[in-house]
Design an enzyme around this catalytic site. Sequence first.
Site, PDB file in Angstrom:
ATOM      1  N   CYS A 355       6.284  51.020  25.253  1.00 59.93           N
ATOM      2  CA  CYS A 355       5.872  50.481  23.954  1.00 59.93           C
ATOM      3  C   CYS A 355       5.663  48.975  23.995  1.00 59.93           C
ATOM      4  CB  CYS A 355       6.907  50.840  22.892  1.00 59.93           C
ATOM      5  SG  CYS A 355       8.580  50.335  23.328  1.00 59.93           S
ATOM      6  N   GLU A 452      -2.668  51.765  20.654  1.00 62.72           N
ATOM      7  CA  GLU A 452      -1.890  51.729  21.879  1.00 62.72           C
ATOM      8  C   GLU A 452      -2.523  52.640  22.933  1.00 62.72           C
ATOM      9  OE1 GLU A 452       2.908  51.257  22.391  1.00 62.72           O
ATOM     10  OE2 GLU A 452       2.150  52.853  21.116  1.00 62.72           O
TER      11      GLU A 452
END
Length: 552
Positions: A355, A452
Amino acid sequence: MVLGAAARVAIVGCRRLVCSSSHASPLLVSSQCRQMSMDAQSVSEKLRSSGLLRTQGLIGGKWIDSYDKTTIKVNNPATGEIVADVACMGVKETNDAIASSYEAFQSWSTRTAGERSRVLRRWITRPVWRWRNVFHGCQMRMKLKFDLLVAHKEELGQLITLEQGKPLKEAIGEVAYGASFIEYYAEEAKRVYGDIIPPNASDRRLLVLKQPVGVVGAITPWNFPLAMITRKVGPALASGCTVVVKPSELTPLTALAAAELALQAGVPPGALNVVMGNAPEIGDALLASPQVRKITFTGSTAVGKKLMAAAAPTVKKVSLELGGNAPSIIFDDADLDVAVKGTLAAKFRNSGQTCVCANRVLVQDGIYDKFAEAFSEAVQKLEVGDGFKEGTTQGPLINDAAIQKVESFVQDAVSKGAKILLGGKKHSLGMTFYEPTVIRDVTSNMIMSKEEIFGPVAPLIRFKTEEDAIRIANDTIAGLAAYIFTNSVQRSWRVSEALEYGLVGVNEGIISTEVAPFGGVKQSGLGREGSKYGMDEYHEIKYICMGDMNRQ
């Protein structure tokens, strides 16, 4: 039901969960699979003989099958092999785990901080007695230290590589990182302080206590199957809470091995429970139960939002560590070698599946071409392969859905004018391997600038001024991690303060540590993990007013 259908599918992850009543061999090696440099069968047998290859859930200190005897298969993403069949648990098992955790909380929360600290330390260091010759044949019984998590770093690392795919060296590094949280919070358990407040009246005494919140439901991801558990369980147990862990159905084996070592360390029955399998049912049970007072979750922003909503009816405390869109900003005055090394580490660790990975590489005009060339040369040296192969630095992506996502992002960028400098396609190894990729001339209208990537793709974005870099970096709903590369101390301060992110690395690409707070702003989450601030997430604050204190 607590969650709607969309949320239930989202919690399961990138593939739908299928429970099976068949009882296949724990390890099936296909003749079509590529030859691994380390024999997977021998690894499995070694792990099984050590007692660390667990396939049952842990409820109330006992290893149990799912009540209906169904199982799910855990696959090696590098080869497609079935590593093991594990219990596929659901709402009934989860409710029993919650009840066990609630019962254990009544005693665990009343133990002194020192007692809880010693139990956690045994998870790291277990005392072993040995007779030693100390002087002219005289013997003394000496207390040595045996590291449970660290001593089993090879086995735990092999488990991580088998079920998650990351290179073995990197997996063993995760074990050390995960163990550091247990060690840190074993120490912090004894440093939870309250307050004495100057009273507003002479006959009063005002006190503030910190007390454990209660039973914690911990939902953890597949990309760090050990560290994301210890980062949550460590402070929870240190605070006096008890925990029901739901690991990802893609990587449950590491969680079960860690739980086995916790039992050996003396964590009492019910204080730590592990249930895995039917993720929607497990999530529903944790969210619906009034006995669960806190949910801690690491995963996507979309699922985090649904968990927040589902936790509202019982008003649970919620900690969320969600998705990112990290910029790595390289200014003209940066040291080129430092910038390349730092961005390489920030982007390609775990094949881009973290992340805090650098999702966008912002490079200033004056250094753009030099950086693109040097960075591409460095990326080209990365070795793609099975995690057990010596020298491998890039393992596979977790599953087919991850590959499809990366491919779609790259195709979108190319269709809108981006140019591939390196990679840009599935690796010749097949399966879920993808070539480390560098793409230049990426712009804000491309999907990979907004979402992402979670894969080994580095988009290079050009900017002109410091103000431009800050504007581009902050133009996202995410706010987890950011990176800056500059030789100007003044600029590093200005930009760090201006960036809307919870973590900022200056001339450094690996910034996570147990001693510093980890967490995001905006839609990257709520709360912090790690450091002394991580303890606060597992406490309630109680104010006590004592009156009539002047009476003789």
